[in-house]
Design a protein around this motif. Structure first.
Motif, PDB file in Angstrom:
ATOM      1  N   SER A   1       0.801  -1.221   0.000  1.00 34.35           N
ATOM      2  CA  SER A   1       0.000   0.000   0.000  1.00 34.35           C
ATOM      3  C   SER A   1       0.839   1.278   0.000  1.00 34.35           C
TER       4      SER A   1
ATOM      5  N   ARG B   1       0.787   5.628  -0.563  1.00 35.06           N
ATOM      6  CA  ARG B   1      -0.667   5.539  -0.596  1.00 35.06           C
ATOM      7  C   ARG B   1      -1.294   6.479  -1.613  1.00 35.06           C
TER       8      ARG B   1
ATOM      9  N   GLY C   1      -4.940   1.478  -0.684  1.00 34.72           N
ATOM     10  CA  GLY C   1      -5.107   0.981   0.663  1.00 34.72           C
ATOM     11  C   GLY C   1      -4.768  -0.491   0.721  1.00 34.72           C
ATOM     12  N   TRP C   2      -5.017  -1.097   1.860  1.00 34.23           N
ATOM     13  CA  TRP C   2      -4.723  -2.523   2.021  1.00 34.23           C
ATOM     14  C   TRP C   2      -5.652  -3.378   1.180  1.00 34.23           C
TER      15      TRP C   2
ATOM     16  N   LEU D   1      -9.505  11.772   4.743  1.00 36.41           N
ATOM     17  CA  LEU D   1      -8.296  10.980   4.587  1.00 36.41           C
ATOM     18  C   LEU D   1      -7.145  11.774   5.179  1.00 36.41           C
TER      19      LEU D   1
ATOM     20  N   ASP E   1       2.914   7.697   5.130  1.00 35.55           N
ATOM     21  CA  ASP E   1       1.985   7.267   4.087  1.00 35.55           C
ATOM     22  C   ASP E   1       2.380   7.787   2.716  1.00 35.55           C
TER      23      ASP E   1
END
Length: 111
Positions: free
Chosen positions: A30, A33, A45-46, A85, A91
């Motif tokens: 991920s 991101r 995302g995952w 978010l 990230d």
């Protein structure tokens, strides 16, 4: 060779190792991101990947806060779906202020 001779200790250590490997695999998949592509802003995302266009975003901003004597910068993205978010340096892979500047230049922020 391990120093733990008891079976429950070896089992717990093995489960912890497997858990860390799974977490590392998901984290590697991920990251980063957020990516800016020709189609739009891709948020990975995952479990899924979202594509956001400039019309899907309500607000994009960088917030700063103090934590343990250091200033932390976060990129906040609000969407039309009322999703918030929050992306950190971890990230994004770089400073959130630089990402904000790129998004502004690409037309993803509103004055």
């Amino acid at each position: 060779m391990t120093l733990a001779t008891d079976l429950p200790g070896r089992l717990l250590a093995g489960l912890a190792g497997i858990g860390m490997l799974v977490f590392a695999g998901f984290s590697w998949r991920s990251r980063p991101r957020l990516a800016l592509t020709g189609q739009g802003l891709v948020l990975r995302g995952w479990w899924r990947t979202r594509l956001l266009t400039p019309g899907d975003l309500t607000r994009v901003r960088v917030t700063d806060f103090q934590r343990i004597g250091r200033t932390q910068h976060l990129l906040e993205i609000e969407t039309d779906d009322d999703d918030l978010l929050i992306l950190s340096r971890w990230d994004l892979g770089t400073d959130p202020r630089h990402v904000f500047a790129v998004l502004s230049a690409a037309g993803y922020t509103r004055p």
